[in-house]
Motif scaffolding. Structure first.
Motif, mmCIF file in Angstrom:
data_model
loop_
_atom_site.group_PDB
_atom_site.id
_atom_site.type_symbol
_atom_site.label_atom_id
_atom_site.label_comp_id
_atom_site.label_asym_id
_atom_site.label_seq_id
_atom_site.Cartn_x
_atom_site.Cartn_y
_atom_site.Cartn_z
ATOM 1 N N TYR A 477 0.828 -1.208 0.000
ATOM 2 C CA TYR A 477 0.000 0.000 0.000
ATOM 3 C C TYR A 477 0.860 1.256 0.000
ATOM 4 O O TYR A 477 0.602 2.218 -0.738
ATOM 5 C CB TYR A 477 -0.913 -0.031 1.226
ATOM 6 C CG TYR A 477 -1.712 1.244 1.408
ATOM 7 C CD1 TYR A 477 -2.827 1.531 0.620
ATOM 8 C CD2 TYR A 477 -1.335 2.182 2.379
ATOM 9 C CE1 TYR A 477 -3.544 2.688 0.790
ATOM 10 C CE2 TYR A 477 -2.050 3.346 2.555
ATOM 11 C CZ TYR A 477 -3.161 3.602 1.753
ATOM 12 O OH TYR A 477 -3.869 4.767 1.906
ATOM 13 N N LEU A 478 1.923 1.247 0.817
ATOM 14 C CA LEU A 478 2.778 2.429 0.893
ATOM 15 C C LEU A 478 3.506 2.670 -0.421
ATOM 16 O O LEU A 478 3.638 3.825 -0.866
ATOM 17 C CB LEU A 478 3.789 2.259 2.033
ATOM 18 C CG LEU A 478 3.199 2.252 3.447
ATOM 19 C CD1 LEU A 478 4.290 2.012 4.468
ATOM 20 C CD2 LEU A 478 2.482 3.579 3.737
ATOM 21 N N SER A 482 3.115 5.813 -2.682
ATOM 22 C CA SER A 482 4.263 6.622 -3.093
ATOM 23 C C SER A 482 4.225 6.900 -4.593
ATOM 24 O O SER A 482 4.490 8.020 -5.054
ATOM 25 C CB SER A 482 5.560 5.919 -2.714
ATOM 26 O OG SER A 482 6.677 6.636 -3.166
ATOM 27 N N ALA A 483 3.885 5.847 -5.342
ATOM 28 C CA ALA A 483 3.788 6.050 -6.792
ATOM 29 C C ALA A 483 2.673 7.020 -7.139
ATOM 30 O O ALA A 483 2.804 7.872 -8.033
ATOM 31 C CB ALA A 483 3.565 4.711 -7.482
ATOM 32 N N ALA A 484 1.567 6.893 -6.425
ATOM 33 C CA ALA A 484 0.444 7.809 -6.682
ATOM 34 C C ALA A 484 0.802 9.240 -6.300
ATOM 35 O O ALA A 484 0.405 10.208 -6.970
ATOM 36 C CB ALA A 484 -0.784 7.342 -5.906
ATOM 37 N N LEU A 754 6.351 -13.481 0.037
ATOM 38 C CA LEU A 754 5.674 -12.178 0.022
ATOM 39 C C LEU A 754 6.536 -11.120 -0.660
ATOM 40 O O LEU A 754 6.028 -10.272 -1.418
ATOM 41 C CB LEU A 754 5.343 -11.763 1.455
ATOM 42 C CG LEU A 754 4.315 -12.652 2.188
ATOM 43 C CD1 LEU A 754 4.194 -12.227 3.648
ATOM 44 C CD2 LEU A 754 2.962 -12.574 1.494
ATOM 45 N N ALA A 755 7.857 -11.162 -0.418
ATOM 46 C CA ALA A 755 8.748 -10.203 -1.078
ATOM 47 C C ALA A 755 8.747 -10.391 -2.589
ATOM 48 O O ALA A 755 8.735 -9.414 -3.360
ATOM 49 C CB ALA A 755 10.160 -10.349 -0.518
ATOM 50 N N LEU A 756 8.758 -11.655 -3.032
ATOM 51 C CA LEU A 756 8.739 -11.918 -4.475
ATOM 52 C C LEU A 756 7.392 -11.532 -5.092
ATOM 53 O O LEU A 756 7.334 -11.095 -6.256
ATOM 54 C CB LEU A 756 9.048 -13.392 -4.721
ATOM 55 C CG LEU A 756 10.490 -13.807 -4.400
ATOM 56 C CD1 LEU A 756 10.623 -15.312 -4.412
ATOM 57 C CD2 LEU A 756 11.467 -13.177 -5.387
ATOM 58 N N ILE A 757 6.310 -11.683 -4.342
ATOM 59 C CA ILE A 757 4.998 -11.237 -4.844
ATOM 60 C C ILE A 757 4.997 -9.714 -5.013
ATOM 61 O O ILE A 757 4.493 -9.173 -6.020
ATOM 62 C CB ILE A 757 3.888 -11.697 -3.895
ATOM 63 C CG1 ILE A 757 3.723 -13.220 -3.965
ATOM 64 C CG2 ILE A 757 2.564 -11.021 -4.228
ATOM 65 C CD1 ILE A 757 2.739 -13.782 -2.971
ATOM 66 N N LEU A 758 5.586 -8.980 -4.047
ATOM 67 C CA LEU A 758 5.687 -7.519 -4.184
ATOM 68 C C LEU A 758 6.554 -7.145 -5.371
ATOM 69 O O LEU A 758 6.254 -6.174 -6.102
ATOM 70 C CB LEU A 758 6.260 -6.933 -2.894
ATOM 71 C CG LEU A 758 5.359 -7.012 -1.648
ATOM 72 C CD1 LEU A 758 6.096 -6.465 -0.438
ATOM 73 C CD2 LEU A 758 4.064 -6.233 -1.879
ATOM 74 N N LEU A 759 7.632 -7.929 -5.563
ATOM 75 C CA LEU A 759 8.496 -7.650 -6.713
ATOM 76 C C LEU A 759 7.728 -7.844 -8.017
ATOM 77 O O LEU A 759 7.898 -7.064 -8.980
ATOM 78 C CB LEU A 759 9.713 -8.570 -6.659
ATOM 79 C CG LEU A 759 10.763 -8.376 -7.762
ATOM 80 C CD1 LEU A 759 11.384 -6.978 -7.662
ATOM 81 C CD2 LEU A 759 11.844 -9.436 -7.660
ATOM 82 N N PHE A 760 6.871 -8.881 -8.048
ATOM 83 C CA PHE A 760 6.077 -9.134 -9.252
ATOM 84 C C PHE A 760 5.026 -8.051 -9.460
ATOM 85 O O PHE A 760 4.772 -7.598 -10.587
ATOM 86 C CB PHE A 760 5.404 -10.504 -9.130
ATOM 87 C CG PHE A 760 4.421 -10.786 -10.226
ATOM 88 C CD1 PHE A 760 4.858 -11.093 -11.515
ATOM 89 C CD2 PHE A 760 3.054 -10.750 -9.983
ATOM 90 C CE1 PHE A 760 3.950 -11.354 -12.522
ATOM 91 C CE2 PHE A 760 2.145 -10.996 -10.986
ATOM 92 C CZ PHE A 760 2.591 -11.301 -12.261
#
Length: 863
Positions: A477-478, A482-484, A754-760
């Motif tokens: 979410y953060l 940040s992108a938004a 979870l980290a790899l899902i965020l990376l994806f």
């Protein structure tokens, strides 16, 4: 030659005379009103003459003697043999009750006197009818049974008793149980015999006659025909009160049937008829009280209870190296010889030992220890000690043999190692293990936890997993926010509003120092309006007093700050068109602008950081794994370690058992308990706790080694059905680490997933997203494997489907019942079985080779 022939004839005559003997047949027990027969038989090659016998004062001669003669001639291989039997029968009537010794009879055979033995007859008061009816059961044709008619057979006329020589004994002490039938009816046969099961006892049949032989016996002044049906030697295997099941037997009794009578006196003679009646009889329950053996048995105690002697010998006291010999240990005496275990004998190093052989010979048991010495020299074996419990003395007795000396000369292999020159060369070979033993205990204080508690799927496990998922979601979410924010122009202006206001205020401060009145207020006015427009993204047309006041109110800015801000705007607009009010007024407005802008910015940031404060508070309130240190279990652990190191095995097991009684456990604790029980020769308990240690931690190498070593000492060698190789590989991989280790690895893999899902999801380039996808799939597969391994070990621990046989010997039945079931096979203590089902106090078990059966649940303990 003539002289030799005469000598041969004389010898044959002497042998023929010696072969003559007088045999007497008479009842041992008669009634006071009963006539009975006494028959003397003179057997041999020649007829007897001048026969004499007197019955004595206690009997009246009713009739006799009646003489009869029989002759038999046989010719075998051309040799003729002749046998003559002269019988003399007397009919006597007792004159009074008592026990009488009647003299032997005398006869003359070819001028030589021969005599019979004297014999004893007991006369009791009572009716002759009962004895006569009982005599018909022995084949004597008597008609007195007609008095019974078709009436019911009384339990006083036929019954059965289980007679034991003692009702109180200790474990291992022999008890003789005799099943005896008492009757005075006409018995034609037997059927449907049911014998006691003797649960809790090792049994051995002493008598099991195929033909029932009745003998007369005086029972409370009455004559009964008695016969032994079965006789057992019982050896109790455990302490307690045991009630022997009743024995049952169906007797076929001939009962005279009533018949119609024509009134003739001959009806009772010619019209007798009998019918068979089935009479079921059973014994009364017998309770045996078995006490445990006293504590403090010596280490050399081999289970013997009774009184024994021991003798140790060598089959050869001198031999060559690599030749075989045996040590024979003979234990003789009275007691439970069949259950004696072989004493432990320590042979010299480099002696190859083989399986001990045991043989029973009457009142002794011989243990043979085959061995082969591999080195030459003079050796000493023993002394050998063996302890047993002496029942009469009420204490343990230790037998000891003297040392046995053995001289071993060089063998063929040793002599062949010498070269032709005569110089002796040492025969070299690999270093050989002299023995093996269990591994030492764990001395380091373990991490004790509640029994059956695993980290996988525990509340802490789920909390940590949920926190990782929540943290990943918050991070996602953060990063999206940040992108938004980077794409939001108005938001950028809002975040940079304070920074731009400070720059304008700095420029206004320069004008203040230069005392440029108009320029100062213009720049101050721009700083105030620019701050508000950047904060709320206001256009130039919306920068009026009312809109600004409304926006500040929506942002929860205090009304006092809003009033001060609007007053500053009014002062700036007024000063642009009014004459100079002086440097002090300018400085006051500047400081007030800096203060108001800072206060508004702080107020708005405070509201936005409330959620962050709540999150921080939640992080502080998260539970953490920890265990309060307890000094009591630690002290018990230390006491157990010290006792074990000093050789006080029983004290060590008691200290560690106290920790277990507190509800605490660990693989190290269970393994140490197994070691302590192993040192006490309690192999079954050792196998139980080694197995429990491996249930807690299958990767515990010391426990697995000790378990295999302890199993090698059990009596039952059972082949294991091969497991499917894939399952075996997976099990081996699962046992590489304990369950908690696999659970922690799964949490690490969950974080990586979870980290790899965020990376994806958040990757900017296709290659980054591709790495995230394939890495996530791999992490997911590894996560499933580790979770499966951790839960597999936990499930194996929770399943109570394995057990250890705890008693020395147990018979496995074909059905869950102690009677009318077949013994399938016998198990000994220490054997591990799988529990399939439970019915009452019976358990259906299966061995590792696939055999199944039923066993008492009290005879096993679940791992």
């Amino acid at each position: 030659m003539r002289r030799l022939s005469i000598i041969s004839l004389l010898l044959l005559a002497a042998l023929g005379l010696a072969a003559q003997n007088v045999r007497v047949e008479a009842p041992n027990l008669v009634a006071s009103d009963e006539q009975f027969n006494v028959t003397f038989s003179v057997e041999g090659e020649h007829a007897a003459s001048e026969f004499e016998w007197e019955p004595g004062d206690g009997f009246r001669l009713v009739w006799g003697p009646q003489k009869s003669t029989s002759t038999s001639i046989s010719i075998v291989n051309g040799k003729r043999s002749k046998s003559v039997t002269n019988s003399y029968t007397y009919v006597l009537m007792p004159l009074r009750t008592g026990t009488f010794t009647l003299p032997g009879a005398k006869a003359s055979v070819q001028g030589k006197s021969v005599s019979s033995r004297s014999f004893t007859i007991e006369v009791v008061s009572g009716s002759a009818s009962s004895s006569q009816s009982s005599s018909s059961a022995q084949g004597q044709n008597s008609r007195s049974s007609a008095a019974q008619g078709s009436a019911a057979i009384s339990s006083d006329d036929i019954y059965m008793r289980l007679i034991v020589n003692k009702t109180r004994a200790v474990v291992g002490e022999g008890i003789t149980a005799t099943l005896k039938l008492y009757q005075r009816v006409n018995i034609a046969g037997f059927e449907d015999a049911r014998f006691p099961s003797f649960n809790g006892f090792w049994t051995q049949e002493l008598q099991a006659p195929t033909n029932i032989d009745f003998k007369r016996e005086n029972v409370n002044g009455e004559i009964f025909n008695t016969a032994v049906i079965r006789s057992w030697n019982l050896i109790p295997q455990k302490a307690g009160d045991f009630t022997v099941d009743p024995a049952e037997l169906v007797c076929l009794v001939n009962v005279r049937a009533a018949s119609s009578s024509s009134g003739s006196i001959f009806d009772s003679f010619f019209q007798d008829s009998y019918r068979q009646v089935r009479k079921r009889i059973s014994t009364q329950p017998v309770t045996l009280h078995i006490s445990a053996l006293p504590a403090g048995a010596p280490a050399s105690f081999g289970g013997g209870v009774g009184k024994f002697e021991m003798k140790a010998t060598l089959t050869r006291d001198s031999l060559k190296a690599h030749d075989a010999a045996s040590l024979k240990l003979t234990i003789s005496g009275s007691g439970n010889l069949a259950l004696l275990s072989a004493p432990k004998i320590s042979f010299p190093p480099d002696f190859e030992q083989y399986d001990v052989k045991s043989t029973d010979s009457g009142r002794s048991r011989v243990f043979e220890y085959p061995f082969i010495p591999r080195s030459h020299g003079d050796f000493e074996i023993g002394p050998i000690e063996y302890s047993y419990y002496d029942i009469s003395a009420g204490r343990y007795v230790t037998l000891s043999s003297g040392p046995l000396h053995l001289s071993v000369a060089r063998g063929v292999e040793s002599e062949s190692s010498a070269p032709a020159g005569g110089q002796l060369v040492q025969n070299r070979r690999d270093v050989k293990d002299l023995g093996s033993d269990i591994r030492f205990i764990s001395t380091k204080l373990p991490s004790l936890s509640g029994e059956g508690k695993f980290f996988v799927f525990s509340p802490l496990f789920w909390v940590l997993a949920l926190l990782m998922i929540v943290a990943a979601a918050v991070l996602w979410y953060l990063m999206r926010l940040s992108a938004a924010r980077r794409a939001d122009v108005a938001g950028s202006r809002n975040r940079a509003a304070t920074k731009m206001a400070r720059k304008r205020l700095a420029l206004a401060g320069d004008f203040l120092q230069k005392n440029l009145y108009t320029a100062f207020y213009e720049e101050l006015h721009k700083a105030l309006l620019g701050f508000i427009s950047d904060k709320f993204a206001l256009d130039a047309g919306e920068q009026n007093r009312d809109i600004i006041a409304g926006k500040l109110a929506e942002a929860s800015v205090p009304e006092s700050l809003t009033a001060e801000f609007t007053e500053l705007l009014d002062a700036c607009e007024y000063a642009r068109y009014a004459p100079s009010a002086g440097h002090e007024e300018m400085n006051s407005h500047y400081e007030k602008a800096v203060s108001v802008i800072s206060a508004i910015d702080s107020s708005m940031k405070k509201n936005k950081s409330a959620s962050g404060a709540v999150l921080a508070l939640l992080m502080l309130l998260l539970p953490f794994a920890g265990q309060a240190a307890s000094s009591y279990p630690d002290s018990l652990w230390t006491v157990g370690v010290s006792a074990y190191a000093d050789g006080r095995w029983e004290e060590a097991s008691k200290a560690w058992s106290s920790i277990e009684a507190l509800g605490l456990s660990s693989p190290e604790l269970c393994c140490n308990l197994g070691d302590a029980y192993f040192r006490q020769d309690r192999i079954a308990e050792a196998i139980l706790y080694y197995s429990r240690a491996l249930k807690l931690d299958p990767s515990y190498g010391d426990a697995r080694f000790n378990l295999e070593f302890a199993r090698s000492l059990t009596q039952d060698k059972i082949d294991t059905v091969p497991e499917f190789f894939l399952k075996s590989w997976m099990r081996s991989l699962c046992w590489c680490l304990p369950s908690d280790a696999w659970a922690w690895i799964s949490l690490v893999l969950l974080a990586a997933l979870l980290a790899l899902i965020l990376l994806f999801l958040l990757g900017r380039s296709p290659s980054t997203r591709r790495w995230g996808f394939f890495g996530g799939v791999l992490a997911l597969l590894l996560l499933i494997c580790t979770i499966s391994f951790a839960s597999w070990q936990k499930r194996d621990y929770m399943q109570a489907d394995d057990a250890v046989v705890m008693i020395p010997v147990v018979s496995v039945k074909s059905a869950p019942s102690g009677s009318d079931t077949k013994d399938l096979f016998i198990l000994h203590e220490g054997t591990v079985v799988e529990i399939l089902d439970t019915v009452g106090d019976w358990s259906n078990i299966r061995l590792s080779d696939g055999r199944e059966g039923w066993i008492k649940s009290a005879q096993i303990i679940i791992i």
